[in-house]
Design a protein around this motif. Structure first.
Motif, PDB file in Angstrom:
ATOM      1  N   ASN A 176       0.825  -1.214   0.000  1.00 18.77           N
ATOM      2  CA  ASN A 176       0.000   0.000   0.000  1.00 18.77           C
ATOM      3  C   ASN A 176       0.856   1.259   0.000  1.00 18.77           C
ATOM      4  OD1 ASN A 176      -2.267  -1.586   0.038  1.00 18.77           O
ATOM      5  ND2 ASN A 176      -2.669  -1.337   2.212  1.00 18.77           N
ATOM      6  N   HIS A 177       2.096   1.141   0.457  1.00 17.75           N
ATOM      7  CA  HIS A 177       3.035   2.278   0.413  1.00 17.75           C
ATOM      8  C   HIS A 177       3.900   2.226  -0.837  1.00 17.75           C
ATOM      9  CE1 HIS A 177       2.312   3.740   4.550  1.00 17.75           C
ATOM     10  NE2 HIS A 177       2.095   2.468   4.835  1.00 17.75           N
ATOM     11  N   PHE A 178       4.146   1.025  -1.345  1.00 23.08           N
ATOM     12  CA  PHE A 178       5.062   0.846  -2.467  1.00 23.08           C
ATOM     13  C   PHE A 178       4.429   1.232  -3.807  1.00 23.08           C
ATOM     14  CE2 PHE A 178       6.327  -2.243  -5.833  1.00 23.08           C
ATOM     15  CZ  PHE A 178       7.608  -1.770  -6.071  1.00 23.08           C
ATOM     16  N   GLN A 179       3.328   0.594  -4.157  1.00 20.25           N
ATOM     17  CA  GLN A 179       2.749   0.804  -5.491  1.00 20.25           C
ATOM     18  C   GLN A 179       2.340   2.244  -5.766  1.00 20.25           C
ATOM     19  OE1 GLN A 179      -0.403  -1.869  -6.582  1.00 20.25           O
ATOM     20  NE2 GLN A 179       1.000  -3.530  -7.089  1.00 20.25           N
ATOM     21  N   PRO A 180       1.625   2.927  -4.842  1.00 24.15           N
ATOM     22  CA  PRO A 180       1.234   4.312  -5.151  1.00 24.15           C
ATOM     23  C   PRO A 180       2.434   5.215  -5.428  1.00 24.15           C
ATOM     24  CG  PRO A 180      -0.044   3.488  -3.296  1.00 24.15           C
ATOM     25  CD  PRO A 180       1.023   2.471  -3.571  1.00 24.15           C
ATOM     26  N   ARG A 181       3.548   4.995  -4.717  1.00 27.25           N
ATOM     27  CA  ARG A 181       4.723   5.834  -4.935  1.00 27.25           C
ATOM     28  C   ARG A 181       5.288   5.630  -6.337  1.00 27.25           C
ATOM     29  NH1 ARG A 181       4.449   5.412   0.518  1.00 27.25           N
ATOM     30  NH2 ARG A 181       5.463   7.030   1.783  1.00 27.25           N
ATOM     31  N   VAL A 182       5.378   4.381  -6.761  1.00 20.36           N
ATOM     32  CA  VAL A 182       5.912   4.098  -8.093  1.00 20.36           C
ATOM     33  C   VAL A 182       4.947   4.612  -9.164  1.00 20.36           C
ATOM     34  CG1 VAL A 182       6.703   2.305  -9.683  1.00 20.36           C
ATOM     35  CG2 VAL A 182       7.169   2.092  -7.235  1.00 20.36           C
ATOM     36  N   MET A 183       3.657   4.433  -8.954  1.00 23.31           N
ATOM     37  CA  MET A 183       2.665   4.884  -9.937  1.00 23.31           C
ATOM     38  C   MET A 183       2.718   6.399 -10.114  1.00 23.31           C
ATOM     39  SD  MET A 183      -0.480   2.375  -8.826  1.00 23.31           S
ATOM     40  CE  MET A 183      -1.694   3.112  -9.950  1.00 23.31           C
ATOM     41  N   VAL A 184       2.845   7.119  -8.997  1.00 24.15           N
ATOM     42  CA  VAL A 184       2.953   8.578  -9.076  1.00 24.15           C
ATOM     43  C   VAL A 184       4.237   8.976  -9.806  1.00 24.15           C
ATOM     44  CG1 VAL A 184       3.374  10.652  -7.684  1.00 24.15           C
ATOM     45  CG2 VAL A 184       1.490   9.126  -7.104  1.00 24.15           C
ATOM     46  N   ALA A 185       5.341   8.249  -9.534  1.00 27.71           N
ATOM     47  CA  ALA A 185       6.607   8.545 -10.220  1.00 27.71           C
ATOM     48  C   ALA A 185       6.470   8.337 -11.722  1.00 27.71           C
ATOM     49  CB  ALA A 185       7.721   7.653  -9.661  1.00 27.71           C
ATOM     50  N   LEU A 186       5.761   7.291 -12.139  1.00 28.16           N
ATOM     51  CA  LEU A 186       5.541   7.033 -13.563  1.00 28.16           C
ATOM     52  C   LEU A 186       4.679   8.131 -14.184  1.00 28.16           C
ATOM     53  CD1 LEU A 186       4.958   3.179 -13.426  1.00 28.16           C
ATOM     54  CD2 LEU A 186       6.812   4.316 -14.647  1.00 28.16           C
ATOM     55  N   GLN A 187       3.648   8.559 -13.457  1.00 31.07           N
ATOM     56  CA  GLN A 187       2.787   9.627 -13.965  1.00 31.07           C
ATOM     57  C   GLN A 187       3.576  10.921 -14.126  1.00 31.07           C
ATOM     58  OE1 GLN A 187      -0.297   9.441 -10.961  1.00 31.07           O
ATOM     59  NE2 GLN A 187      -1.741   8.522 -12.393  1.00 31.07           N
ATOM     60  N   ARG A 188       4.438  11.209 -13.146  1.00 31.89           N
ATOM     61  CA  ARG A 188       5.231  12.439 -13.228  1.00 31.89           C
ATOM     62  C   ARG A 188       6.217  12.377 -14.386  1.00 31.89           C
ATOM     63  NH1 ARG A 188       6.462  12.920  -6.703  1.00 31.89           N
ATOM     64  NH2 ARG A 188       4.413  13.741  -6.115  1.00 31.89           N
ATOM     65  N   GLN A 189       6.834  11.213 -14.586  1.00 32.28           N
ATOM     66  CA  GLN A 189       7.770  11.054 -15.703  1.00 32.28           C
ATOM     67  C   GLN A 189       7.044  11.243 -17.028  1.00 32.28           C
ATOM     68  OE1 GLN A 189       9.379   7.102 -16.137  1.00 32.28           O
ATOM     69  NE2 GLN A 189      10.961   7.736 -17.580  1.00 32.28           N
ATOM     70  N   SER A 190       5.879  10.627 -17.170  1.00 33.21           N
ATOM     71  CA  SER A 190       5.104  10.730 -18.405  1.00 33.21           C
ATOM     72  C   SER A 190       4.634  12.157 -18.637  1.00 33.21           C
ATOM     73  CB  SER A 190       3.900   9.782 -18.350  1.00 33.21           C
ATOM     74  OG  SER A 190       4.306   8.451 -18.144  1.00 33.21           O
ATOM     75  N   PHE A 191       4.143  12.795 -17.578  1.00 29.84           N
ATOM     76  CA  PHE A 191       3.653  14.176 -17.655  1.00 29.84           C
ATOM     77  C   PHE A 191       4.754  15.114 -18.142  1.00 29.84           C
ATOM     78  CE2 PHE A 191       3.049  18.309 -15.527  1.00 29.84           C
ATOM     79  CZ  PHE A 191       1.774  18.641 -15.949  1.00 29.84           C
ATOM     80  N   ALA A 192       5.929  15.015 -17.496  1.00 33.36           N
ATOM     81  CA  ALA A 192       7.040  15.897 -17.860  1.00 33.36           C
ATOM     82  C   ALA A 192       7.536  15.605 -19.270  1.00 33.36           C
ATOM     83  CB  ALA A 192       8.181  15.739 -16.860  1.00 33.36           C
ATOM     84  N   ASN A 193       7.574  14.325 -19.650  1.00 31.91           N
ATOM     85  CA  ASN A 193       8.061  13.968 -20.977  1.00 31.91           C
ATOM     86  C   ASN A 193       7.146  14.501 -22.068  1.00 31.91           C
ATOM     87  OD1 ASN A 193       7.872  11.854 -23.381  1.00 31.91           O
ATOM     88  ND2 ASN A 193       9.962  11.781 -22.594  1.00 31.91           N
TER      89      ASN A 193
END
Length: 588
Positions: A93-110
């Motif tokens: 519950n702490h691991f997946q949301p952090r990675v998902m947000v990181a992926l969203q931020r990477q995609s957003f910025a790209n």
């Protein structure tokens, strides 16, 4: 723009890059799952001992203490399974949301780092869907890996070892069945992947059609095109439905074969066990052990087919966004690009050549020098290249040949951010964020005080209408600024440019959405805005450029003439023709 093709390995590389900062959490999850599954794998062995004790006991009283101890051991193993999975799930519950947000931020910025052309060639709705899909794909694949594939490996390994200890022949038959089952599911999933990718692409198309229609809802009403839009939407959704039905039917056929294989292996193992028991090589407890491990294997193997299919569907969903992540930026800073410094603001076009298509140039060896702080207007027929020049100065596109120089610095050799920091643009059709008026004006200078925002609004002659709103500067303007009139949006954009106060100013039809009264209100503000700035004004309404230092007439990508209004009127050229056409229109 063609998207780069990507492999499954590239997708996992993207995922692993974002997992790396949280690898401690990932290790704790895997360790907890290993202990949980290991506890469960041991349970059939204790059931074997339990039933062997029942059949060998001389009396219930004699067997009871041993039976109770075995039941307590089984209870403890199930309890351990429960506890370790709770640890794994809470950690996840702490691991997946952090990675998902990181992926969203990477995609957003790209995506936001891609060029002007990229957004011109892609539906915004589809891009939004792709960003969301990448994060959801990680969630699905991570769930499958931690809840299915990893536990499956432990269950298969533990079960085969336990079966081998009782009957190498049964263990070998089971191992062969497991290998064939996994291989069959893998091959079917690989074969089916192309259909899953088509379905994912069609789903993005459906989203794009929806977004396009919603964005143009006013046009649909004006042109009474609801029936046409319904037909278009029906067409793409019907294509999606057919692909979805195909993929579901393929999955159902695969499920049918799996059930048949499960029935066959269960019959074969139990038939062989009966023969071994009849020869005294197995006990009654072994039947409980075999059945326990077979049921465990059936459960995980049955899920395996579904999980492989879902994983490849998730991979197909992720591919579109990962393809964007691997697509080179059309406009990129060169290695070692320096920051642009602007002291004067002189601009030079030197043999600049540019075309949107390879077979047609908008500009062909275009040459022009704009002096520091000069006020220059670009005029000419539609399609002559006026707005293209503004986009080239901002490096929304790169020229194919020649140079654009600002204060003796080639703009292709400086960073894009530093270039755009030195330029203010008021476009023909300003698009505002769905945020407050204060936030939209402050976008020109994020650190500006409320007083500075109010002053800029006053200078742009938009303070009056803002202060009349119930929430004033805290009023939300709606998506793309739809709650404001065209003239109000234009004045907010001018206020934003005033607040930015960059040394170079581009006005691209900046008063086109204003009525005569509104235009008169902001002419003084524009003069203040243009003071001590190198200014380029792109205008169709020639009455707005009479006070320019110089008017440059552009036709077919070349400078056709230049001079002041009076000088150009004395020539019997294109400018005079354009002026007479507009003047006659004003007089009618």
């Amino acid at each position: 723009m063609l998207m780069t093709k990507v492999s499954t390995g590239q997708i996992f590389k993207i995922f692993l890059k974002q997992v790396k900062p949280f690898r401690g959490l990932a290790f704790l999850i895997l360790a907890s799952i290993a202990l949980a599954e290991g506890s469960l794998v041991a349970v059939p062995w204790f059931y074997k001992k339990f039933f062997d004790t029942l059949t060998a006991a001389g009396s219930p009283a004699e067997a009871m203490p041993h039976l109770v101890s075995l039941l307590l051991a089984i209870f403890a193993l199930h309890g351990g399974h429960w506890i370790f999975y709770r640890i794994a799930n809470l950690t996840n519950n702490h691991f997946q949301p952090r990675v998902m947000v990181a992926l969203q931020r990477q995609s957003f910025a790209n995506i936001l780092s891609h060029s002007y052309s990229f957004f011109a060639n892609n539906f915004v709705g589809s891009l939004v869907r792709k960003v969301q899909r990448l994060a959801r794909s990680f969630e699905d694949i991570s769930d499958n890996a931690m809840r299915h594939f990893f536990p499956l490996s432990i269950t298969i390994t533990g079960s085969l070892i336990a079966l081998y200890m009782r009957s190498p022949k049964i263990a070998l038959i089971t191992a062969i069945w497991v290998a064939l089952f996994i291989l069959g599911n893998y091959l079917v999933s690989i074969w089916k992947l192309k259909y899953d990718e088509r379905k994912a692409a069609k789903d993005s198309e459906v989203t794009g059609v929806i977004a396009d229609a919603f964005t143009n809802s006013t046009n649909i009403k004006l042109f009474t095109s609801l029936d046409n839009e319904r037909s278009l939407f029906a067409k793409v959704t019907d294509e999606y439905r057919r692909l979805q039905t195909l993929t579901w039917n393929l999955a159902e056929i695969n499920d049918a074969f799996q059930i048949g294989f499960i029935i066959i292996i269960e019959f074969a193992v139990m038939y062989l066990a009966v023969g071994l028991w009849s020869r005294g090589q197995l006990t009654i407890g072994d039947f409980a052990l075999f059945q326990g491990y077979l049921i465990s294997l059936f459960n995980v193997m049955w899920n395996l087919g579904r999980i492989i299919r879902r994983s490849y569907e998730s991979i197909a969903d992720a591919k579109e966004m990962v393809a964007i992540l691997h697509t080179p930026f059309e406009i990129a800073d060169k290695n070692g690009a320096k920051k642009l410094t602007v002291k004067n603001g002189g601009i030079i076009f030197k043999d600049a050549t540019f075309g949107y298509r390879s077979n047609r140039n908008i500009l062909d060896k275009f040459n022009l020098k704009i002096s520091p702080r000069e006020k220059v207007a670009f005029v000419g027929p539609s399609g002559s290249g006026k707005s293209t020049l503004a986009k080239l100065i901002l490096r929304f596109h790169d020229i194919q040949a020649g140079k654009i120089i600002i204060d003796k610095q080639d703009i292709s050799l400086v960073t894009q951010n530093s270039l755009r920091e030195q330029i203010s643009l008021v476009p023909q059709d300003p698009i505002l964020f769905h945020r407050t008026l204060r936030e939209n004006i402050r976008y020109g200078r994020p650190q500006a005080s409320d007083a500075a925002v109010a002053l800029a609004a006053s200078q742009a002659r938009c303070a009056n209408f803002i202060e009349k709103l119930s929430s004033g500067y805290d009023t939300y303007v709606g998506e793309r600024g739809i709650k404001l009139s065209g003239g109000e949006r234009q004045r907010v954009a001018i206020a934003r440019a005033i607040l930015k106060n960059a040394p170079i100013l581009i006005l691209d039809e900046a008063t086109s959405s204003l009525d005569s009264e509104s235009e008169a209100l902001i002419q003084e503000a524009l003069e203040v805005l243009m003071k001590d700035k190198t200014t380029i004004v792109i205008a169709h309404r020639l009455s707005t450029i009479l006070k320019m230092d110089r008017i440059v007439v552009i036709d077919n990508g070349q400078v056709a003439a230049m001079g002041t209004h009076n000088e150009l009127m004395r020539e019997n050229g294109l400018y005079k023709k354009l002026w007479e056409i507009q003047s006659s229109g004003f007089l009618k």
